[in-house]
Scaffold this active site. Sequence first.
Site, PDB file in Angstrom:
ATOM      1  N   ARG A   1     -13.943  -8.296   0.161  1.00  0.00           N
ATOM      2  CA  ARG A   1     -12.501  -8.061   0.006  1.00  0.00           C
ATOM      3  C   ARG A   1     -11.731  -9.362   0.245  1.00  0.00           C
ATOM      4  O   ARG A   1     -10.732  -9.629  -0.435  1.00  0.00           O
ATOM      5  CB  ARG A   1     -12.024  -6.982   0.997  1.00  0.00           C
ATOM      6  CG  ARG A   1     -12.578  -5.579   0.747  1.00  0.00           C
ATOM      7  CD  ARG A   1     -12.120  -4.989  -0.571  1.00  0.00           C
ATOM      8  NE  ARG A   1     -10.677  -4.974  -0.707  1.00  0.00           N
ATOM      9  CZ  ARG A   1      -9.858  -4.057  -0.162  1.00  0.00           C
ATOM     10  NH1 ARG A   1     -10.365  -3.057   0.545  1.00  0.00           N
ATOM     11  NH2 ARG A   1      -8.547  -4.124  -0.359  1.00  0.00           N
TER      12      ARG A   1
ATOM     13  N   CYS B   1     -16.355   2.001  -0.705  1.00  0.00           N
ATOM     14  CA  CYS B   1     -15.254   1.113  -0.307  1.00  0.00           C
ATOM     15  C   CYS B   1     -14.964   1.184   1.184  1.00  0.00           C
ATOM     16  O   CYS B   1     -14.338   0.278   1.729  1.00  0.00           O
ATOM     17  CB  CYS B   1     -14.007   1.419  -1.125  1.00  0.00           C
ATOM     18  SG  CYS B   1     -13.295   3.060  -0.797  1.00  0.00           S
TER      19      CYS B   1
ATOM     20  N   ARG C   1       0.903  -1.173   0.000  1.00  0.00           N
ATOM     21  CA  ARG C   1       0.000   0.000   0.000  1.00  0.00           C
ATOM     22  C   ARG C   1       0.926   1.202   0.000  1.00  0.00           C
ATOM     23  O   ARG C   1       1.648   1.440   0.993  1.00  0.00           O
ATOM     24  CB  ARG C   1      -0.931  -0.012   1.202  1.00  0.00           C
ATOM     25  CG  ARG C   1      -1.672   1.304   1.358  1.00  0.00           C
ATOM     26  CD  ARG C   1      -2.872   1.233   2.262  1.00  0.00           C
ATOM     27  NE  ARG C   1      -3.985   0.591   1.576  1.00  0.00           N
ATOM     28  CZ  ARG C   1      -5.259   0.669   1.977  1.00  0.00           C
ATOM     29  NH1 ARG C   1      -5.578   1.356   3.051  1.00  0.00           N
ATOM     30  NH2 ARG C   1      -6.214   0.067   1.299  1.00  0.00           N
TER      31      ARG C   1
ATOM     32  N   GLN D   1      -9.881  -3.546  -4.619  1.00  0.00           N
ATOM     33  CA  GLN D   1     -11.184  -3.049  -4.176  1.00  0.00           C
ATOM     34  C   GLN D   1     -12.237  -3.221  -5.271  1.00  0.00           C
ATOM     35  O   GLN D   1     -13.383  -3.616  -4.997  1.00  0.00           O
ATOM     36  CB  GLN D   1     -11.068  -1.560  -3.812  1.00  0.00           C
ATOM     37  CG  GLN D   1     -12.366  -0.928  -3.375  1.00  0.00           C
ATOM     38  CD  GLN D   1     -12.804  -1.395  -1.992  1.00  0.00           C
ATOM     39  OE1 GLN D   1     -12.035  -1.324  -1.051  1.00  0.00           O
ATOM     40  NE2 GLN D   1     -14.029  -1.868  -1.875  1.00  0.00           N
TER      41      GLN D   1
ATOM     42  N   ASP E   1     -17.115   7.770  -2.543  1.00  0.00           N
ATOM     43  CA  ASP E   1     -15.899   7.546  -1.749  1.00  0.00           C
ATOM     44  C   ASP E   1     -15.596   8.856  -1.022  1.00  0.00           C
ATOM     45  O   ASP E   1     -16.155   9.916  -1.360  1.00  0.00           O
ATOM     46  CB  ASP E   1     -14.730   7.123  -2.663  1.00  0.00           C
ATOM     47  CG  ASP E   1     -13.481   6.717  -1.880  1.00  0.00           C
ATOM     48  OD1 ASP E   1     -13.569   6.500  -0.654  1.00  0.00           O
ATOM     49  OD2 ASP E   1     -12.393   6.628  -2.503  1.00  0.00           O
TER      50      ASP E   1
ATOM     51  N   HIS F   1      -6.817   1.329  -7.001  1.00  0.00           N
ATOM     52  CA  HIS F   1      -7.123   0.394  -5.905  1.00  0.00           C
ATOM     53  C   HIS F   1      -7.754  -0.843  -6.554  1.00  0.00           C
ATOM     54  O   HIS F   1      -8.948  -1.129  -6.366  1.00  0.00           O
ATOM     55  CB  HIS F   1      -8.078   1.070  -4.914  1.00  0.00           C
ATOM     56  CG  HIS F   1      -8.156   0.407  -3.582  1.00  0.00           C
ATOM     57  ND1 HIS F   1      -7.431  -0.718  -3.239  1.00  0.00           N
ATOM     58  CD2 HIS F   1      -8.905   0.709  -2.473  1.00  0.00           C
ATOM     59  CE1 HIS F   1      -7.717  -1.057  -1.994  1.00  0.00           C
ATOM     60  NE2 HIS F   1      -8.602  -0.214  -1.507  1.00  0.00           N
TER      61      HIS F   1
HETATM   62  N1   CP Z   1     -11.422   0.012   1.416  1.00  0.00           N
HETATM   63  C1   CP Z   1     -10.196  -0.095   1.949  1.00  0.00           C
HETATM   64  O1   CP Z   1      -9.194  -0.301   1.256  1.00  0.00           O
HETATM   65  O2   CP Z   1     -10.154   0.033   3.298  1.00  0.00           O
HETATM   66  P1   CP Z   1      -8.852   0.142   4.209  1.00  0.00           P
HETATM   67  O3   CP Z   1      -8.221   1.472   3.933  1.00  0.00           O
HETATM   68  O4   CP Z   1      -9.378   0.019   5.602  1.00  0.00           O
HETATM   69  O5   CP Z   1      -7.909  -0.974   3.843  1.00  0.00           O
HETATM   70  N1  NVA Z   2      -9.755   7.002  -1.813  1.00  0.00           N
HETATM   71  C1  NVA Z   2      -9.489   6.512  -0.490  1.00  0.00           C
HETATM   72  C2  NVA Z   2      -9.764   5.049  -0.414  1.00  0.00           C
HETATM   73  C3  NVA Z   2      -9.517   4.421   0.931  1.00  0.00           C
HETATM   74  C4  NVA Z   2      -9.731   2.933   0.929  1.00  0.00           C
HETATM   75  C5  NVA Z   2      -8.046   6.807  -0.117  1.00  0.00           C
HETATM   76  O1  NVA Z   2      -7.158   6.652  -0.977  1.00  0.00           O
HETATM   77  O2  NVA Z   2      -7.795   7.239   1.006  1.00  0.00           O
END
Ligand code: CP
Ligand code: NVA
Length: 311
Positions: free
Chosen positions: A296, A268, A111, A141, A229, A138
């Site tokens: 997920r 998400c 990540r 997701q 989102d 992502h």
């Molecule tokens: N939707 C998602 O990726 O959640 P987290 O940031 O909690 O992993």
């Molecule tokens: N768009 C958000 C998604 C979190 C899962 C972010 O990048 O913070």
Amino acid sequence: MTQPVRHFLDLWRHDGATLRAILDDAHARKAARKGWTQGRVDADAPARDRTLAMIFEKNSTRTRFSFDAAMRQLGGDVIISTASDMQLGRGETIEDTARVLSRMVDAIMLRANHHDDVERLALGSTVPVINGLSDKGHPCQIIADIMTFEEHRGPIAGKTLAWVGDGNNVCASFIHAAPKLGFQFNVAAPALYFPDLMDLVRAAGEQGRVHTTHDPREAVEGADCVIADTWVSMGDVDYDQRMAALEPYQVNSGLMGLAAKDSVFLHCLPAHRGEEVTDEVIDGPQSLIWDEAENRIHAQKSILAWCFGAI
Ligand code: CP
Ligand code: NVA
């Protein structure tokens, strides 16, 4: 001849058949374990004797727990670290990290703050690298989201999904998926936070299933699914400007009323109730968010199985 390493970095890199096979596997794996405890290992255990390393440069609840649970259900194991606890946090290069971890684990999930770092990790790695969210996408997701839609409304091909709000990383992965899986994707976003131009150009060059507008009502009209989102993603610094520009993009019951009668709502998570979505919608009968979060695990198991060559 050696097979290329199966990285999972962005949906646009994969053909529709691969994404379809991953989705079909996810549906089948979920159905096969109905009534089982969460810790029971799938009969085929495709990750037996394999370890996944997970590196987090940003916070996570769903991605972290679902990948961990997924590897256990596939019969494998995980090693988890934040980047700041690693020598990465003191300046060791991504390339050197990739070479070292490739000697120790069978796949790596990252990540990342910067998408380039996911690419660099993959270039230096001899084991599969999975994008667990970057500023540009992502992909895991969106596999879970499409799986969730299909559970409730049938095959995604030919359906219309509407994105309302920031044209961010999650929106980007939907844009990547639309031409591959044959769904229409409408995006309503303010000019300041429009989707990445490269993503739009690529989608137009594939099958042109992405429509952009500044008008949420236009995007949502007749849609089978409405998606929101957060207005402020991890790493965004322009909070006040975002709140002002995105305020007209709240998904509320008035907006949902323009979508198809049997439309569903996805997010998400984490959500900011009262900002991008109202309580009424996110906690209402059209919302699929808890199935989406659960999925997920199922989606990632199939992504991992594909990376390990089991699909
Ligand atoms: N939707 C998602 O990726 O959640 P987290 O940031 O909690 O992993
Ligand atoms: N768009 C958000 C998604 C979190 C899962 C972010 O990048 O913070």
